[in-house]
Design a protein around this motif. Structure first.
Motif, PDB file in Angstrom:
ATOM      1  N   ALA A 125       0.832  -1.211   0.000  1.00 15.83           N
ATOM      2  CA  ALA A 125       0.000   0.000   0.000  1.00 15.83           C
ATOM      3  C   ALA A 125       0.863   1.256   0.000  1.00 15.83           C
ATOM      4  N   ALA A 126       2.011   1.176   0.667  1.00 22.26           N
ATOM      5  CA  ALA A 126       2.922   2.317   0.730  1.00 22.26           C
ATOM      6  C   ALA A 126       3.857   2.378  -0.468  1.00 22.26           C
ATOM      7  N   LYS A 127       3.904   1.300  -1.264  1.00 19.50           N
ATOM      8  CA  LYS A 127       4.844   1.180  -2.380  1.00 19.50           C
ATOM      9  C   LYS A 127       6.289   1.424  -1.920  1.00 19.50           C
ATOM     10  N   ALA A 128       6.596   0.933  -0.734  1.00 20.60           N
ATOM     11  CA  ALA A 128       7.937   1.106  -0.173  1.00 20.60           C
ATOM     12  C   ALA A 128       8.090   0.166   1.007  1.00 20.60           C
ATOM     13  N   GLY A 129       9.335  -0.063   1.390  1.00 11.31           N
ATOM     14  CA  GLY A 129       9.585  -0.867   2.576  1.00 11.31           C
ATOM     15  C   GLY A 129      10.781  -1.780   2.416  1.00 11.31           C
ATOM     16  N   ARG A 130      11.175  -2.365   3.530  1.00 16.78           N
ATOM     17  CA  ARG A 130      12.304  -3.294   3.561  1.00 16.78           C
ATOM     18  C   ARG A 130      11.870  -4.594   4.232  1.00 16.78           C
ATOM     19  N   VAL A 131      12.338  -5.713   3.686  1.00 15.08           N
ATOM     20  CA  VAL A 131      12.136  -7.020   4.302  1.00 15.08           C
ATOM     21  C   VAL A 131      13.515  -7.606   4.583  1.00 15.08           C
ATOM     22  N   LEU A 132      13.783  -7.886   5.844  1.00 13.32           N
ATOM     23  CA  LEU A 132      15.046  -8.497   6.250  1.00 13.32           C
ATOM     24  C   LEU A 132      14.738  -9.905   6.737  1.00 13.32           C
ATOM     25  N   GLU A 157      15.757 -19.165   2.354  1.00 11.08           N
ATOM     26  CA  GLU A 157      16.538 -18.426   1.356  1.00 11.08           C
ATOM     27  C   GLU A 157      15.953 -18.609  -0.041  1.00 11.08           C
ATOM     28  N   GLY A 158      15.511 -19.823  -0.348  1.00 16.19           N
ATOM     29  CA  GLY A 158      14.892 -20.048  -1.657  1.00 16.19           C
ATOM     30  C   GLY A 158      13.652 -19.193  -1.843  1.00 16.19           C
ATOM     31  N   LEU A 159      12.819 -19.139  -0.820  1.00 21.09           N
ATOM     32  CA  LEU A 159      11.646 -18.268  -0.852  1.00 21.09           C
ATOM     33  C   LEU A 159      12.056 -16.818  -1.060  1.00 21.09           C
ATOM     34  N   SER A 160      13.069 -16.401  -0.333  1.00 17.68           N
ATOM     35  CA  SER A 160      13.440 -14.985  -0.307  1.00 17.68           C
ATOM     36  C   SER A 160      14.029 -14.504  -1.621  1.00 17.68           C
ATOM     37  N   ARG A 173      12.372  -3.649  -0.969  1.00 20.23           N
ATOM     38  CA  ARG A 173      13.663  -4.306  -1.112  1.00 20.23           C
ATOM     39  C   ARG A 173      13.820  -5.410  -0.068  1.00 20.23           C
ATOM     40  N   THR A 174      14.381  -6.533  -0.501  1.00 20.41           N
ATOM     41  CA  THR A 174      14.542  -7.706   0.360  1.00 20.41           C
ATOM     42  C   THR A 174      16.014  -8.043   0.519  1.00 20.41           C
ATOM     43  N   THR A 175      16.433  -8.317   1.741  1.00 18.89           N
ATOM     44  CA  THR A 175      17.794  -8.777   2.001  1.00 18.89           C
ATOM     45  C   THR A 175      17.759 -10.027   2.876  1.00 18.89           C
ATOM     46  N   ILE A 176      18.515 -11.038   2.465  1.00 21.30           N
ATOM     47  CA  ILE A 176      18.698 -12.251   3.266  1.00 21.30           C
ATOM     48  C   ILE A 176      19.918 -12.023   4.148  1.00 21.30           C
ATOM     49  N   VAL A 177      19.711 -12.041   5.448  1.00 22.12           N
ATOM     50  CA  VAL A 177      20.795 -11.797   6.401  1.00 22.12           C
ATOM     51  C   VAL A 177      21.299 -13.146   6.911  1.00 22.12           C
ATOM     52  N   LEU A 242      21.300  -8.294  -1.850  1.00 22.21           N
ATOM     53  CA  LEU A 242      20.338  -9.387  -1.712  1.00 22.21           C
ATOM     54  C   LEU A 242      20.697 -10.252  -0.518  1.00 22.21           C
ATOM     55  N   ARG A 243      22.000 -10.447  -0.287  1.00 26.37           N
ATOM     56  CA  ARG A 243      22.469 -11.229   0.845  1.00 26.37           C
ATOM     57  C   ARG A 243      23.506 -10.436   1.624  1.00 26.37           C
ATOM     58  N   LEU A 244      23.470 -10.569   2.951  1.00 27.86           N
ATOM     59  CA  LEU A 244      24.469  -9.921   3.798  1.00 27.86           C
ATOM     60  C   LEU A 244      24.894 -10.871   4.903  1.00 27.86           C
ATOM     61  N   PRO A 245      26.095 -11.475   4.795  1.00 30.54           N
ATOM     62  CA  PRO A 245      26.612 -12.262   5.917  1.00 30.54           C
ATOM     63  C   PRO A 245      26.979 -11.332   7.074  1.00 30.54           C
TER      64      PRO A 245
END
Length: 281
Positions: A125-132, A157-160, A173-177, A242-245
């Motif tokens: 709805a906001a057309k913005a956001g972050r998923v960690l 991780e496969g889903l993400s 934006r999505t980042t796998i931590v 996309l990924r951050l160790p």
């Protein structure tokens, strides 16, 4: 509208508790989901207007959606979603109980799915956001005795990866931590559930290795507070990875695993390519 709002699951301890503290310290607001609100009471007292603690079982999709909608309505927005809740089931695969194995996926994978399904309508709805998505070094590697945990993190991780492609055009934006071992109670928790001995003598070496790892609790290289600070910095990046160790052990472990995978890919490339259809161009 006020400051940015974070949703943090698994907020009562470890990385989740540290992250709630860092986010509040940055001036933002937090919706913290937990089964036990007691560890967050000092923060609730210090930040009564900026912390909403929600006691909910995130494996219960219907209840989670209702309470999250209420919490988001109270703050008026949602900006950052952190899927942090999880635990590890340790033991040789053949010795794992089927109920325990399914419970591992219920918490580490399907509960994260529930959170996403409840939160994404607000971000869209906001057309913005972050998923960690808090995965693990185990999301890129494997270890004897940790098949259930690594499988659940590989699934996340496969889903993400696919989710990131779906959400990017919507401004999300999505980042796998991928944290390495941190000085939290995480290792001690799975170690406390280890059986006294092996059900199958063939797996005695696996049990011995798990016991040695459990004995290293308190010596992990990762600092949960510094990891939390890295996540706050990550959420501010205009072009996040996309990924951050997180942690030198995660960096080294993932680099070695990817190097081995690339070497093997090249070594058997001729056999792999030999399966192409003769008329393929």
């Amino acid at each position: 509208m006020g400051s940015r709002v974070w949703l943090v699951t698994g907020a009562s301890g470890g990385l989740g508790r540290a992250l709630v503290g860092e986010v509040l310290g940055s001036g933002a607001r937090v919706i913290a989901t937990t089964r036990d609100g007691a560890p967050l009471r000092p923060l609730s007292a210090a930040f009564p207007e900026r912390l909403r603690t929600v006691r909910v079982d995130i494996t219960d999709a219907g209840t989670l959606r209702r309470v999250l909608d209420d919490a988001v309505a109270g703050f008026g927005r949602l900006d950052v979603v952190v899927n942090n809740a999880g635990y590890a089931l340790a033991g040789p695969f053949e010795e794992l109980d089927d109920t325990e194995l399914r419970a591992q996926f219920e918490v580490n994978f399907f509960a994260a799915v529930n959170v996403l399904r409840a939160a994404l309508p607000h971000l869209r709805a906001a057309k913005a956001g972050r998923v960690l998505q808090i995965s693990s070094l185990a999301g890129q590697t494997g270890a004897a005795g940790m098949s259930a945990y690594t499988a659940s993190k590989h699934a996340l991780e496969g889903l993400s990866v696919s989710l990131a492609a779906e959400l990017a055009p919507l401004g999300i934006r999505t980042t796998i931590v991928e944290p390495g071992a941190a000085r939290t109670a995480f290792r001690a928790n799975w170690a406390s559930r280890l059986p006294a001995g092996a059900a199958h003598p063939d797996y005695l070496p696996v049990h011995d290795a798990l016991a040695r790892t459990a004995g290293g609790a308190g010596e992990q290289v990762g600092d949960p507070v510094r990891m939390a600070r890295a996540l706050v910095a990550l959420a501010d990046m205009p072009s996040p990875p996309l990924r951050l160790p997180l942690g030198s052990d995660a960096l080294t472990g993932i680099e070695n695993a990817l190097g081995d995978q690339l070497e093997e890919l090249r070594r058997f490339a001729t056999l792999s390519a030999s399966t192409d259809h003769p008329k393929a161009t």
